[in-house]
Design an enzyme around this catalytic site. Structure first.
Site, PDB file in Angstrom:
ATOM      1  N   CYS A 179      -3.337  -3.449   4.422  1.00 45.59           N
ATOM      2  CA  CYS A 179      -2.408  -4.511   4.804  1.00 45.59           C
ATOM      3  C   CYS A 179      -2.741  -5.874   4.208  1.00 45.59           C
ATOM      4  O   CYS A 179      -2.040  -6.851   4.478  1.00 45.59           O
ATOM      5  CB  CYS A 179      -2.364  -4.627   6.332  1.00 45.59           C
ATOM      6  SG  CYS A 179      -1.908  -3.092   7.156  1.00 45.59           S
ATOM      7  N   GLU A 235       0.832  -1.199   0.000  1.00 47.23           N
ATOM      8  CA  GLU A 235       0.000   0.000   0.000  1.00 47.23           C
ATOM      9  C   GLU A 235       0.867   1.251   0.000  1.00 47.23           C
ATOM     10  O   GLU A 235       0.353   2.368   0.109  1.00 47.23           O
ATOM     11  CB  GLU A 235      -0.930   0.011   1.209  1.00 47.23           C
ATOM     12  CG  GLU A 235      -0.235   0.053   2.557  1.00 47.23           C
ATOM     13  CD  GLU A 235      -1.211   0.270   3.710  1.00 47.23           C
ATOM     14  OE1 GLU A 235      -1.642   1.419   3.911  1.00 47.23           O
ATOM     15  OE2 GLU A 235      -1.526  -0.716   4.402  1.00 47.23           O
ATOM     16  N   HIS A 249      -2.484 -10.907  11.385  1.00 46.35           N
ATOM     17  CA  HIS A 249      -1.969  -9.596  11.003  1.00 46.35           C
ATOM     18  C   HIS A 249      -1.837  -8.785  12.289  1.00 46.35           C
ATOM     19  O   HIS A 249      -2.746  -8.763  13.123  1.00 46.35           O
ATOM     20  CB  HIS A 249      -2.916  -8.906  10.032  1.00 46.35           C
ATOM     21  CG  HIS A 249      -2.640  -7.447   9.879  1.00 46.35           C
ATOM     22  ND1 HIS A 249      -1.440  -6.981   9.388  1.00 46.35           N
ATOM     23  CD2 HIS A 249      -3.381  -6.342  10.194  1.00 46.35           C
ATOM     24  CE1 HIS A 249      -1.461  -5.653   9.386  1.00 46.35           C
ATOM     25  NE2 HIS A 249      -2.621  -5.239   9.875  1.00 46.35           N
TER      26      HIS A 249
END
EC number: 2.3.3.10
Length: 596
Positions: A161, A127, A292
């Site tokens: 993410c 990103e 994550h």
């Protein structure tokens, strides 16, 4: 077994297959029926498709979170206990997303010894954008130039993410598809996570992870159980294209993360009952549960939340026996429990032992480097594997649960089964993956061994004072998308094999060079330029960093920042305005900084 693990691929359409006597609606005996009745060749899925090898890259410097607490004037333990963070890696202006990903890619290729012609797909998840049109993947093709291989599918995947997971799924899907030509795929996930000064800044980080994907892998993705939750939310987004910083709604982001986790876990368990041979019905059925990781404390709360989900699935009698004081919460709507302190604390306490065994070992990189965004989940995977370097074979047969989340939002839960990998495997006519014993293949032992130096590499980094870290952030903010620009960060702090940014011309075209891998080696396969300097050992690098930082970069940071801020004010540069005015106004001070 053919039903679950050997669905055929064929040339022609289903009607032709049916006319040849193979009932594609029932897989019972399908392989035998195919061989007896079809004139078409049988092509089965490649076996054990997954991750064969990994390479982890993180910056050579960090800031200590306890020292950052003092510097920021916050209560002691706010970052180290409240967030669960110890150290935070960061990049100066001489590293960008292209250099991070190129470093991870080239080091993966060199470590495995595989030729660039053996790669048929290259996927990037990120990103961190330096261009709204040109992909990072297209830049990474510079590494393939010397090999002459331009037949490489794939581009970038972007959604906060989640991009690294999307890239991995794309690579696996390609290997399992009719489009696969027998070559390997490579996935690179990389980001530079930075926030404006304030409460979110301690959750920054940076890094890149490259993964080699193909059949007969040690880390095999389970088929048929990937479970996703996609939704629209403004919990974290980056609408200001002239800035690296996101807009974050912290409470909404946590709510979205938990909602996605609940949804994915419920769907995963449902699919697992249908598609997996082994019974998977709770957290206890996984060797490890990986997340994550925006910050480590959220991961512990997330593990507890999955334990709460397991509790809700119990019979009333079993639930009352396990948590008699919480039976009143068992049937509450999940959305009413996201910030329920009683539930959170009770299940964090009851699941603590399992958390320490199943998840805590995976937080090494997250604790030491911070949130790497797209590589975060795969940093957890690498950290977990590195903990078994003394006995990797004890992992064979284990199943890992992985939860990937990207704000905005996109999320998936999936699982990996660990196998020994094949010592010998041939892909296509000429593709071989070398190993230390000269045979083709990459075993679990080799994969784990290649990650066993993570602790040592983390320990070799240089600690930077918070004031200098703050100056670096000001420098990055002031020079973001500046052109022309020559970075003023000192390259002697970079570790051998690291690529770095050397110049951005007035058309925003970027140039890179590489710190030599060793005194006797070149910059490696695919290199276009190397730094004309002696090789730097780890000890020499550590000794040079402080002086380099003081004299080469940050003495000019304040002047540079002031000049560019004044240029911004004078030119009234809006968030979407051209950068040319800023470039012209600050060119002189940038040149002075470079000379310094």
């Amino acid at each position: 077994m053919f039903k679950k693990h050997c669905v055929s691929a064929w040339e022609g359409n289903s009607e032709t297959v049916k006319s040849n006597g193979c009932n594609i609606d029932s897989f019972d005996g399908a392989e035998e029926d195919w061989r007896k009745n079809s004139s078409l060749p049988l092509r089965t899925w490649p076996q054990d498709v997954g991750i064969i090898a990994m390479e982890v890259y993180f910056p050579a410097q960090f800031v200590d979170q306890a020292e950052l607490e003092d510097f920021d004037g916050v209560s002691k333990g706010k970052y180290t206990i409240g967030l669960g963070q110890t150290r935070m890696g960061f990049c100066s202006d001489c590293e960008d997303i292209n250099s991070l990903c190129l470093t991870a890619l080239t080091q993966l290729m060199e470590k495995t010894g595989i030729d660039y012609t053996s790669i048929g797909r290259l996927e990037v998840g990120t990103e961190t954008l330096v261009d709204k049109s040109k992909s990072v993947k297209s830049f990474l093709m510079t590494a393939f130039a010397a090999s002459g291989n331009s037949d490489v599918e794939g581009v970038d995947s972007t959604n906060a993410c989640y991009g690294g997971t999307a890239a991995l799924f794309n690579a696996v899907n390609w290997v399992e598809s009719s489009a696969w030509d027998g070559r390997y795929a490579v996935v690179v996930a990389g980001d530079i996570a930075v926030y404006a000064s304030g409460a979110a800044r301690p959750t920054s980080g940076a890094g890149a992870i490259a993964m080699l994907v193909g059949p007969n892998a040690p880390l095999v993705l389970d088929r048929g159980v990937r479970s996703s939750h996609m939704n629209h939310s403004y919990d974290f987004y980056k609408p200001v294209m002239s800035s690296e910083y996101p807009i974050v709604d912290g409470k909404l982001s946590i709510r979205c993360y938990f909602a996605a986790l609940d949804s994915c876990y419920k769907t995963y368990l449902s699919k697992a009952r249908k598609h997996l041979d082994e019974e998977v019905k709770s957290l206890a059925d996984f060797k490890a549960v990986l997340f994550h990781t925006p910050y480590c404390k959220l991961v512990q709360k997330s593990f507890a939340r999955l334990a709460y989900n397991d509790f809700r699935c119990l019979s009333p009698e079993a639930a009352a026996a396990l948590h008699p004081s919480l039976t009143a919460f068992r049937d509450l709507p999940l959305e009413d429990t996201y910030f329920n302190r009683d539930i959170e604390q009770a299940f964090m306490a009851s699941s603590e032992e399992a958390f320490l065994t199943q998840t805590k070992p995976s937080l090494l990189l997250a604790t030491e480097v911070g949130n790497m965004y797209t590589p975060s989940l795969y940093g957890a995977l690498a950290s977990f594997l590195a903990g078994y370097s003394a006995d990797p074979d004890s992992l064979v047969g284990s199943r890992l649960c992985l939860f990937s989340y990207g704000s905005g939002l996109a999320s998936t839960m999936y699982s990996i089964v660990i196998k020994s990998g094949l010592a010998q495997q041939r892909l296509g006519a000429d593709v071989r993956l070398p190993s230390s014993n000269g045979q083709a293949g990459w075993s679990l032992s080799q994969l784990v061994s290649s990650l066993s130096d993570l602790q040592q590499r983390l320990a070799s980094r240089q600690k930077v004072p918070p004031q200098i870290y703050s100056d670096i952030m000001k420098l990055r903010e002031s020079t973001h998308h500046l052109a022309p620009y020559k970075p003023v960060g000192c390259t002697s702090s970079l570790l051998p094999g690291t690529w770095y940014l050397t110049y951005i011309d007035d058309l925003h075209r970027r140039q890179y060079e590489r710190v030599p891998r060793s005194a006797s080696s070149s910059a490696g396969a695919g290199a276009t330029a190397t730094r004309a300097a002696a090789d730097i050992t780890g000890a020499e690098t550590a000794a040079k960093i402080p002086k380099c930082i003081e004299t080469n970069v940050f003495g000019v940071t304040q002047a540079l920042t002031t000049e560019i801020s004044e240029a911004n004010a004078t030119a009234k540069v809006a968030s979407e305005a051209p950068i040319s005015a800023l470039t012209q106004a600050s060119a002189a001070v940038v040149a002075a900084a470079v000379r310094t």
